[in-house]
Design a protein around this motif. Structure first.
Motif, PDB file in Angstrom:
ATOM      1  N   ILE A  29       0.816  -1.214   0.000  1.00  0.00           N
ATOM      2  CA  ILE A  29       0.000   0.000   0.000  1.00  0.00           C
ATOM      3  C   ILE A  29       0.853   1.268   0.000  1.00  0.00           C
ATOM      4  N   TYR A  36      -3.737   6.404  -4.316  1.00  0.00           N
ATOM      5  CA  TYR A  36      -4.933   6.199  -3.495  1.00  0.00           C
ATOM      6  C   TYR A  36      -5.485   7.544  -3.025  1.00  0.00           C
ATOM      7  N   PRO A  54      -1.628  -1.837   7.808  1.00  0.00           N
ATOM      8  CA  PRO A  54      -1.077  -3.202   7.770  1.00  0.00           C
ATOM      9  C   PRO A  54      -0.096  -3.491   8.904  1.00  0.00           C
ATOM     10  N   PRO A  88      -5.405 -11.566   1.473  1.00  0.00           N
ATOM     11  CA  PRO A  88      -5.461 -10.099   1.545  1.00  0.00           C
ATOM     12  C   PRO A  88      -4.737  -9.404   0.405  1.00  0.00           C
ATOM     13  N   VAL A  92      -6.856  -6.584  -1.566  1.00  0.00           N
ATOM     14  CA  VAL A  92      -6.401  -5.186  -1.586  1.00  0.00           C
ATOM     15  C   VAL A  92      -6.347  -4.686  -3.025  1.00  0.00           C
ATOM     16  N   SER A  95      -9.985  -3.978  -4.220  1.00  0.00           N
ATOM     17  CA  SER A  95     -10.834  -3.066  -3.444  1.00  0.00           C
ATOM     18  C   SER A  95     -10.908  -1.703  -4.121  1.00  0.00           C
ATOM     19  N   LEU A 101     -10.471  -1.004   1.601  1.00  0.00           N
ATOM     20  CA  LEU A 101      -9.012  -0.935   1.636  1.00  0.00           C
ATOM     21  C   LEU A 101      -8.487  -1.016   3.068  1.00  0.00           C
ATOM     22  N   TRP A 104      -9.040  -4.874   4.231  1.00  0.00           N
ATOM     23  CA  TRP A 104      -8.070  -5.819   3.676  1.00  0.00           C
ATOM     24  C   TRP A 104      -6.641  -5.370   3.943  1.00  0.00           C
ATOM     25  N   GLY A 105      -6.422  -4.050   4.078  1.00  0.00           N
ATOM     26  CA  GLY A 105      -5.099  -3.570   4.461  1.00  0.00           C
ATOM     27  C   GLY A 105      -4.733  -4.014   5.863  1.00  0.00           C
ATOM     28  N   LEU A 108      -3.590  -7.356   5.539  1.00  0.00           N
ATOM     29  CA  LEU A 108      -2.318  -7.392   4.813  1.00  0.00           C
ATOM     30  C   LEU A 108      -1.131  -7.388   5.780  1.00  0.00           C
ATOM     31  N   HIS A 165      -1.217  -7.129  -8.175  1.00  0.00           N
ATOM     32  CA  HIS A 165      -1.480  -7.900  -6.956  1.00  0.00           C
ATOM     33  C   HIS A 165      -1.621  -9.391  -7.258  1.00  0.00           C
TER      34      HIS A 165
END
Length: 420
Positions: A29, A36, A54, A88, A92, A95, A101, A104-105, A108, A165
């Protein structure tokens, strides 16, 4: 001993590679924080939270993972971490909202727990006199953050975020298969059983103030989960656990904070493009990666306490320089690289200290606790930096807080370990 030496190089290399791959996944991320922020219209504070999230599981998850490694062995645990991390990583990439985010972050963070697997796995392969070197080399796997900073933005440009990913998930699957098929636990390793009632640390640990614990735990044949809490209770009774946890929160926490938040900082302060910020963050990470094994090797020669003196003193100086907001490239770039170098030295020194103070059968559990502290040490600074930048438009206060914290750690190291 010959069988031990025969497998040292290959298993150290495999563990380091697995560490690098999982740390790449852990840091997916951060290098994309700018995109983002633009796509979702995020404030600096919300971006900081997304970058830092994360770290939570990556930190706290090291505690149970360290205990399970003592019970199940590094070979199996490395594979489990690789396979579980695939979920994850994929989600991510798929998402499209800030809420998903964050969710799942948060998960992560799972690949970030691999550190608590590798330290006891590597320690068991090496005799005490070379464990500083071995854990330092293994720690170079944190260069996975450099790979992520350099490669992830470029892979996203080439294949899109979802495609990048999927590639990362495939690499994790391959690494898990390799660890199952090619690595093996040290012949000197055996599953941890109940505490024996003997001192939980070595004689050096006793001199540093480590305490003994009363016998507790479950029979060695009991399920791993049943022994987790007694193992943790035994580890927290060792004073060296808390001492090393504090030092690791400063050194490794500082590295994690910079490696995850530096792309955002460079874009905010110096207006670099996302790929350019990622390239410079990769340089920061590489400096720490190279200095970590140096810190371990120097700890074997001159002692981890002296290495920590250099590390923390250098961190104080570089934080003060960066607080002056030097111009980009040569002044600022050199300062960031030196900051990474000093932090990397410290991470190598802390785990050389752990190897001296803690008996081998408890290293996994202690590593989990110390590693959790290091991860948490990297969680809060990005949040603080985001708040500071929102309030003041600069990061000066954040750098000054880092300088004060490193100075406090330096003072504590001198008072607690000057006799070692």
């Amino acid at each position: 001993m010959s069988e031990l030496r025969k497998g040292q190089v290959s298993n150290l290399a495999l563990a380091t590679a697995a560490f690098a791959v999982t740390f790449w996944a852990w840091n997916l991320i951060g290098p994309l924080s700018g995109s983002y922020s633009r796509q979702l219209g995020l404030s600096p504070t919300r971006t900081s939270l997304l970058v830092a999230i994360p770290v939570v599981v990556g930190a706290l998850g090291r505690i149970p993972v360290g205990v399970l490694t003592d019970r199940l062995g590094g070979r199996r645990m490395f594979a489990v971490i690789c396979f579980v991390s695939i979920v994850p990583v994929l989600f991510v990439g798929w998402s499209g909202s800030y809420g998903w985010l964050l969710f799942w972050g948060f998960l992560l963070g799972i690949p970030g727990t691999s550190f608590a697997v590798g330290i006891p796995f590597v320690n068991a392969w090496y005799e005490p006199a070379r464990r500083g070197f071995a854990t330092g080399v293994f720690g170079a796997g944190m260069g996975g953050t450099a790979l992520s900073s350099f490669c992830t933005p470029r892979l996203v440009e080439e294949f899109g975020r979802a495609g990048a990913h999927v590639l990362m998930a495939a690499v994790l699957a391959l690494m898990g298969v390799i660890m199952l098929g090619a690595s093996r636990d040290s012949p000197a390793w055996s599953p941890s059983g109940p505490p024996s009632g003997s001192p939980s640390g070595s004689s050096a640990g006793s001199s540093a103030g480590s305490s003994t614990g009363s016998p507790s735990g479950s029979p060695s044949g009991s399920p791993a989960g049943a022994a987790a809490l007694p193992g943790i209770r035994e580890a927290v009774r060792i004073r060296a656990t808390w001492q090393c946890a504090f030092l690791y929160a400063v050194t490794f926490g500082g590295f994690v904070a910079f490696s995850t938040y530096l792309p955002t900082l460079l874009q905010n302060v110096y207006r670099f493009a996302q790929t350019d910020a990622g390239l410079r963050t990769a340089g920061f990470s590489i400096a720490a990666v190279l200095s970590r094994p140096l810190g371990g090797a120097l700890s074997d020669r001159i002692g981890p306490v002296r290495v920590l003196f250099v590390s923390l003193g250098g961190t104080v100086m570089m934080a003060l320089v960066l607080a002056l907001r030097p111009p980009p490239e040569v002044p600022a770039g050199v300062s960031f690289v030196l900051m990474a170098f000093f932090l990397g030295l410290g991470t190598g020194g802390v785990f050389a200290l752990v190897a001296r103070l803690v008996e081998a059968s408890r290293v996994g559990t202690v590593t989990g606790l110390v590693g959790a502290a290091g991860g948490l040490g990297g969680y809060f600074p990005p949040l603080v930096m985001g708040v500071v930048f929102t309030a003041t438009g600069a990061y000066t206060v954040g750098y000054l807080l880092l300088a004060v914290t490193a100075l406090a750690a330096l003072t504590y190291t001198y008072r607690a370990f000057r006799t070692l």
